[in-house]
Scaffold this motif. Structure first.
Motif, PDB file in Angstrom:
ATOM      1  N   ARG A 192      -6.710  -5.575   7.444  1.00  0.00           N
ATOM      2  CA  ARG A 192      -7.741  -4.562   7.638  1.00  0.00           C
ATOM      3  C   ARG A 192      -7.146  -3.149   7.533  1.00  0.00           C
ATOM      4  O   ARG A 192      -7.752  -2.249   6.939  1.00  0.00           O
ATOM      5  N   HIS A 193      -5.975  -2.972   8.070  1.00  0.00           N
ATOM      6  CA  HIS A 193      -5.312  -1.671   7.962  1.00  0.00           C
ATOM      7  C   HIS A 193      -4.997  -1.334   6.502  1.00  0.00           C
ATOM      8  O   HIS A 193      -5.100  -0.172   6.094  1.00  0.00           O
ATOM      9  N   MET A 194      -4.633  -2.337   5.731  1.00  0.00           N
ATOM     10  CA  MET A 194      -4.397  -2.118   4.297  1.00  0.00           C
ATOM     11  C   MET A 194      -5.694  -1.675   3.622  1.00  0.00           C
ATOM     12  O   MET A 194      -5.698  -0.746   2.810  1.00  0.00           O
ATOM     13  N   GLN A 195      -6.784  -2.347   3.962  1.00  0.00           N
ATOM     14  CA  GLN A 195      -8.076  -2.037   3.348  1.00  0.00           C
ATOM     15  C   GLN A 195      -8.566  -0.645   3.722  1.00  0.00           C
ATOM     16  O   GLN A 195      -9.223   0.030   2.923  1.00  0.00           O
ATOM     17  N   GLU A 196      -8.237  -0.218   4.950  1.00  0.00           N
ATOM     18  CA  GLU A 196      -8.718   1.066   5.442  1.00  0.00           C
ATOM     19  C   GLU A 196      -7.790   2.232   5.104  1.00  0.00           C
ATOM     20  O   GLU A 196      -8.119   3.383   5.405  1.00  0.00           O
ATOM     21  N   ALA A 197      -6.662   1.941   4.481  1.00  0.00           N
ATOM     22  CA  ALA A 197      -5.685   2.994   4.203  1.00  0.00           C
ATOM     23  C   ALA A 197      -6.196   4.026   3.207  1.00  0.00           C
ATOM     24  O   ALA A 197      -5.804   5.188   3.238  1.00  0.00           O
ATOM     25  N   ALA A 201       0.422   4.576   4.763  1.00  0.00           N
ATOM     26  CA  ALA A 201      -0.275   3.666   5.665  1.00  0.00           C
ATOM     27  C   ALA A 201      -0.464   2.297   5.013  1.00  0.00           C
ATOM     28  O   ALA A 201      -0.330   1.258   5.670  1.00  0.00           O
ATOM     29  N   PHE A 202      -0.768   2.295   3.718  1.00  0.00           N
ATOM     30  CA  PHE A 202      -0.951   1.036   2.989  1.00  0.00           C
ATOM     31  C   PHE A 202       0.363   0.254   2.951  1.00  0.00           C
ATOM     32  O   PHE A 202       0.389  -0.951   3.213  1.00  0.00           O
ATOM     33  N   ILE A 203       1.454   0.952   2.642  1.00  0.00           N
ATOM     34  CA  ILE A 203       2.759   0.295   2.555  1.00  0.00           C
ATOM     35  C   ILE A 203       3.182  -0.248   3.917  1.00  0.00           C
ATOM     36  O   ILE A 203       3.670  -1.377   4.027  1.00  0.00           O
ATOM     37  N   ASP A 204       2.977   0.544   4.957  1.00  0.00           N
ATOM     38  CA  ASP A 204       3.342   0.101   6.306  1.00  0.00           C
ATOM     39  C   ASP A 204       2.579  -1.163   6.702  1.00  0.00           C
ATOM     40  O   ASP A 204       3.153  -2.095   7.289  1.00  0.00           O
ATOM     41  N   ALA A 205       1.296  -1.195   6.380  1.00  0.00           N
ATOM     42  CA  ALA A 205       0.476  -2.365   6.726  1.00  0.00           C
ATOM     43  C   ALA A 205       0.879  -3.575   5.892  1.00  0.00           C
ATOM     44  O   ALA A 205       0.875  -4.716   6.381  1.00  0.00           O
ATOM     45  N   LEU A 230      14.002  -3.506   1.215  1.00  0.00           N
ATOM     46  CA  LEU A 230      13.560  -3.957  -0.106  1.00  0.00           C
ATOM     47  C   LEU A 230      12.043  -3.920  -0.195  1.00  0.00           C
ATOM     48  O   LEU A 230      11.481  -3.490  -1.209  1.00  0.00           O
ATOM     49  N   LEU A 231      11.371  -4.368   0.858  1.00  0.00           N
ATOM     50  CA  LEU A 231       9.902  -4.352   0.852  1.00  0.00           C
ATOM     51  C   LEU A 231       9.389  -2.923   0.695  1.00  0.00           C
ATOM     52  O   LEU A 231       8.424  -2.663  -0.031  1.00  0.00           O
ATOM     53  N   GLN A 232      10.038  -2.000   1.399  1.00  0.00           N
ATOM     54  CA  GLN A 232       9.625  -0.599   1.335  1.00  0.00           C
ATOM     55  C   GLN A 232       9.782  -0.045  -0.074  1.00  0.00           C
ATOM     56  O   GLN A 232       8.858   0.560  -0.631  1.00  0.00           O
ATOM     57  N   VAL A 233      10.958  -0.256  -0.664  1.00  0.00           N
ATOM     58  CA  VAL A 233      11.202   0.246  -2.020  1.00  0.00           C
ATOM     59  C   VAL A 233      10.264  -0.419  -3.012  1.00  0.00           C
ATOM     60  O   VAL A 233       9.711   0.223  -3.908  1.00  0.00           O
ATOM     61  N   TRP A 234      10.083  -1.727  -2.851  1.00  0.00           N
ATOM     62  CA  TRP A 234       9.217  -2.497  -3.747  1.00  0.00           C
ATOM     63  C   TRP A 234       7.837  -1.851  -3.817  1.00  0.00           C
ATOM     64  O   TRP A 234       7.322  -1.561  -4.896  1.00  0.00           O
ATOM     65  N   MET A 235       7.229  -1.628  -2.639  1.00  0.00           N
ATOM     66  CA  MET A 235       5.882  -1.078  -2.608  1.00  0.00           C
ATOM     67  C   MET A 235       5.837   0.374  -3.080  1.00  0.00           C
ATOM     68  O   MET A 235       4.894   0.790  -3.770  1.00  0.00           O
TER      69      MET A 235
END
Length: 273
Positions: free
Chosen positions: A168-173, A179-183, A210-215
């Protein structure tokens, strides 16, 4: 992107092919005077990126500590057997990445506060097509599948509710990329937590960079947000349904699409074979 042929390893503790045997080195810092002794000439002609990779290997291995003043361009050039222009270009690139600080009239220093160093190192490795970085991406793909499968087997209602909240946080970003990356990252780490396998969870947490850089790299590619949301929704549905095989398949598809977006972001071609 042109393929770069990596130098063979000279030993298990020398991935860069740059270190010579060093004894009695202090563990807390490498004095400036001793740093040049860590380097040896590059056998083949070196480009700016090659020199930068060599220096980056030592930075990431902890051989050069934060706050250390690097040897002068002349010393580095002599130690590596390259032109000073190659060293100058490599230092400039590392300065742009925020890994070192070039102080006019004083020299080049490794920046203090290296909490964000690993993401920069991974980003650099992706841009240069480093084999170790590609291997890290590949391993993450398989671990995420195992994580999703175990999460589907072991999830309780509260676990599912937390995953739904992350989605839901991704959808609301909206347009808030951070915010999208963090979620997104939180969703994957939550899956690892729900899997209730401490080793798997620790490994996935350790490659959070890696996840952070990836996104971050793929966030501006058209279709990333909508595709990522659909893919996460499929993973969530399978976990909610307690369907381990479905969760594994859904995560595998997400990793396949995410990997394709990552390759596109660095202008890379899929590996054959």
């Amino acid at each position: 992107m042109k393929e770069r042929r990596a130098r063979p390893w000279t030993g298990p503790d020398d991935p860069s092919g740059l270190l010579v045997t060093v004894t009695n080195q202090p563990s807390d810092a490498t004095p400036e005077a001793d740093l040049a002794t860590l380097l040896r000439p590059v056998v083949r002609e070196s480009s700016v990126s090659e020199v930068a990779k060599r220096l980056l290997d030592h930075l990431s291995a902890g051989n050069i500590k934060p706050g250390t003043r690097l040897p002068a361009e002349r010393q580095l050039a002599e130690a590596l057997g390259v032109a000073r222009s190659s060293v100058r270009g490599a230092l400039s690139a590392l300065d742009v990445l925020g890994i070192i600080e070039i102080r006019p009239g004083s020299g080049s220093y490794v920046r203090e506060g290296t909490s964000e160093f690993l993401p920069r190192a991974i980003n650099w490795g992706l841009m240069l097509g480093q084999r170790r970085t590609r291997d890290l991406v590949e391993v993450r793909t398989y671990m995420e599948g195992v994580s999703a499968r175990l999460a589907a087997e072991r999830a309780g209602d509260e676990d599912v509710a937390r995953l739904e909240e992350h989605l839901r946080h991704m959808q609301e970003a909206g347009s808030d990329v951070k915010a999208f990356i963090d979620a997104d990252i939180a969703f994957h780490l939550e899956c690892a937590s729900i899997a209730r396998n401490t080793v798997l969870s620790d490994i996935l947490h350790s490659i959070r960079a890696l996840l952070q850089v990836w996104m971050e790299r793929v966030s501006d590619i058209e279709g990333t947000v909508s595709g990522t949301l659909c893919e996460h929704d499929a993973v969530l549905k399978a976990i909610r349904d307690r369907n381990p095989e479905g969760a594994d398949r859904a995560m595998a598809e997400h990793m396949r699409m995410a990997s394709a977006r990552l390759r596109e972001s660095v202008g890379d071609e899929p590996q054959q074979g």
